[in-house]
Design an enzyme around this catalytic site. Sequence first.
Site, PDB file in Angstrom:
ATOM      1  N   VAL A  77      19.344 -27.525 -19.027  1.00  0.00           N
ATOM      2  CA  VAL A  77      20.003 -26.286 -19.433  1.00  0.00           C
ATOM      3  C   VAL A  77      20.615 -26.353 -20.826  1.00  0.00           C
ATOM      4  CG1 VAL A  77      20.404 -25.461 -17.089  1.00  0.00           C
ATOM      5  CG2 VAL A  77      22.106 -26.951 -18.184  1.00  0.00           C
ATOM      6  N   TYR A 113      34.400 -33.416 -26.476  1.00  0.00           N
ATOM      7  CA  TYR A 113      34.478 -32.936 -25.096  1.00  0.00           C
ATOM      8  C   TYR A 113      35.574 -31.887 -24.966  1.00  0.00           C
ATOM      9  CZ  TYR A 113      35.232 -33.053 -20.016  1.00  0.00           C
ATOM     10  OH  TYR A 113      35.390 -32.701 -18.697  1.00  0.00           O
ATOM     11  N   VAL A 114      36.755 -32.194 -25.511  1.00  0.00           N
ATOM     12  CA  VAL A 114      37.880 -31.261 -25.398  1.00  0.00           C
ATOM     13  C   VAL A 114      37.650 -30.025 -26.259  1.00  0.00           C
ATOM     14  CG1 VAL A 114      40.357 -30.967 -25.722  1.00  0.00           C
ATOM     15  CG2 VAL A 114      39.475 -33.113 -24.823  1.00  0.00           C
TER      16      VAL A 114
END
Length: 235
Positions: A61, A154-155
Site C-alpha cells: 500500500v 516516524y513521529v
Amino acid sequence: MSRVALVTGSAKGLGRAILLALAAKGLDVAVHYRHSQTEAEATRLEAERLGVRAIKLRADVTQLEAAQGLIEAVVAELGGLQVLVNNVGDYLKKPIDLLSPREWHQMLDSNLNAPFYLTQAVIPHMKRAGWGRVINLGFAGAQNLIARPGITPYVIAKTGMILYSKALAKRLAGEGITVNVVAPGIAETSVSQPVEDVPLGRLAQVEEVAAAAVFFLEQAYLTGQVLEVAGGWNL
C-alpha cells in the site's frame, strides 16, 4: 447488507485484533497483508468463524496504484467498503543524523502516504453509501511537538496523520463520514517496550487498542478526535 471493513496490516498483531473485533460486531472484513500470507489466512478463517464474510488480499500500500487497487478489490468482492482502518506503519529507531534517504522515505511512505492513498480512494465509496468510518492509527504523544531525535520521521508522519485526519473530518462532516485517530502507546506488540515509562505500569494489550477502534466505529457525533490508549505514557 452488512457493512464492510478493511484493516490494513491485519494478518497479525494489532491489526489482527482490530479486524477480529470488527468481525465480532458483525462487519464483513478484508484481511490485508504484504508478506504474511499464512497468518492472513489464519486470521481470515478466524473471522469467518464469527459468522461474517472474510477475504484476504495482498498489496504493497505504499504504492499508489496498489493502494487504489486494494480498495477496488474489496468493493468488488464484498460489495462495498464503509470502514477503513489504516493500521500499516513501519517503525524505525535510529538517530536522525544517521538516517539514509531511503529510510526517511520508508517511514513517511508507510505511515503517512499509504493511509493518504487508501483514504482518498475509499472516500467516493463512503460518500455513495452516505456513511463511513475512517480510523487511523497514530502514536501517543504525537500531538506534543517535542524533539524525538531517535524516531523523528516516524513521529513526523504520525503528527501529519493527525493533521490530515482533522482536516478530512471537517471536510466530510456533512457526508455522514467520521475520521478519527486511535493513538497507542507502548503495546505488547511494540518493537520497543520501556514499560518503566508507563504510569500505569504495564503494556497495552492489543484488545484494549482494538476496543478504541470499535468505540469510534459506534460513535456518530465524534470526529477529528485523537484517543490515546497509552496508560498515561507521553503525557
